[in-house]
Write an enzyme that holds these catalytic residues in place. Sequence first.
Site, PDB file in Angstrom:
ATOM      1  N   PRO A   2       0.699  -1.189  -0.015  1.00 36.60           N
ATOM      2  CA  PRO A   2       0.043  -0.164  -0.006  1.00 36.60           C
ATOM      3  C   PRO A   2       0.875   1.400   0.183  1.00 36.60           C
ATOM      4  CG  PRO A   2       0.062  -0.933   1.908  1.00 36.60           C
ATOM      5  CD  PRO A   2       0.845  -1.751   1.290  1.00 36.60           C
ATOM      6  N   GLU A   3       0.217   2.488  -0.737  1.00 36.49           N
ATOM      7  CA  GLU A   3       1.101   3.552  -0.676  1.00 36.49           C
ATOM      8  C   GLU A   3       0.234   4.569   0.085  1.00 36.49           C
ATOM      9  OE1 GLU A   3       2.205   4.920  -4.483  1.00 36.49           O
ATOM     10  OE2 GLU A   3       2.528   2.901  -5.470  1.00 36.49           O
ATOM     11  N   HIS A  92      -5.317  -4.273   2.234  1.00 38.36           N
ATOM     12  CA  HIS A  92      -5.220  -5.405   1.191  1.00 38.36           C
ATOM     13  C   HIS A  92      -6.399  -6.065   0.847  1.00 38.36           C
ATOM     14  CE1 HIS A  92      -3.069  -8.653  -0.938  1.00 38.36           C
ATOM     15  NE2 HIS A  92      -3.675  -9.535  -0.209  1.00 38.36           N
ATOM     16  N   ARG A 124       0.142 -12.680   4.841  1.00 40.92           N
ATOM     17  CA  ARG A 124       1.442 -13.124   4.916  1.00 40.92           C
ATOM     18  C   ARG A 124       2.323 -12.846   5.972  1.00 40.92           C
ATOM     19  NH1 ARG A 124       3.814 -11.460  -0.934  1.00 40.92           N
ATOM     20  NH2 ARG A 124       5.640 -12.574  -0.067  1.00 40.92           N
TER      21      ARG A 124
END
Length: 292
Positions: A2-3, A92, A124
């Site tokens: 993510p930004e 996400h 993850r």
Amino acid sequence: MPELPEVETVRIGLQRFLPGRAIQAVDFDWPKGFPNASGDVTAFLVGARVTAVRRRAKVLLIDLSTDYTLVCHLKMTGQMVFVGAERFGAGHPSESLIGKLPDKTTRVTLRFADGSHLFFNDQRKFGWMRLLPTVQVPELDFFKKVGPEPLADDFTHTLFVQRLQRRGKTSIKAALLDQTVLAGVGNIYADESLWGAKINPATKVADVPAAKLKTLFTELQYVLRLAIEKGGSTDKNYVNAEGKKGSYMSFARVFRREGQDCPRHPGTAIIKTRVAGRGTHTCPKCQPLAKT
Ligand SMILES: [Zn+2]
């Protein structure tokens, strides 16, 4: 990854739902994702109220009435889902945003006194939540090194140019991606803003004319604000605060559009190359490499 706009979308949603709620219990199934002493959790997290949700760079900060802060890093696959009378999920993109929780991706669950829950899901397992005294947060190594927020009120064009010039010999794209130069800018927004300013990403910072740097400043703020307004950039199954799919990718002008026409130049296709070690999208007409 993510930004800034994606993490800001999470923040905006959590800021709507969390402040005022009292934490009654916490569960976690992955100690590395919740590296906190149980004494601290009992003393400073359980029983505390959330006072605010802030963001610095790509990190979320959940402030508590105990003068502690839960520092949260979503990393590659983290997401936050609030489930109460209303539901909010962002981060996400996965089915967990809308499915029954907790599920197999849930790492931390905060249960609030009113029966609502906050789920930190992370497929993850790179993300984490760390409990720290609020005053110590700016002292974290990461925060000491990270550059200024590109959308802060006091972030000016002059400051932008000064920050970039610290990396005068590198490519303009590498400088934009450098988190010590600016906070939170990643591949999507670097490519979009460089196309907007008609700068070839491989141009050395020192070779970019001053007027173009000014345009780049405007373009960068524009694409970041647009992405926040659209609920982040993710193009798969993405659900934002209102349950709408994030729609920025449909507005992207070059990112992941290789082979399609440049919006300014019908008949000229966007190309994909590699700059600063990253897949890079440009229009060969808008962004020729400057002769030096
Ligand atoms: Zn073009």
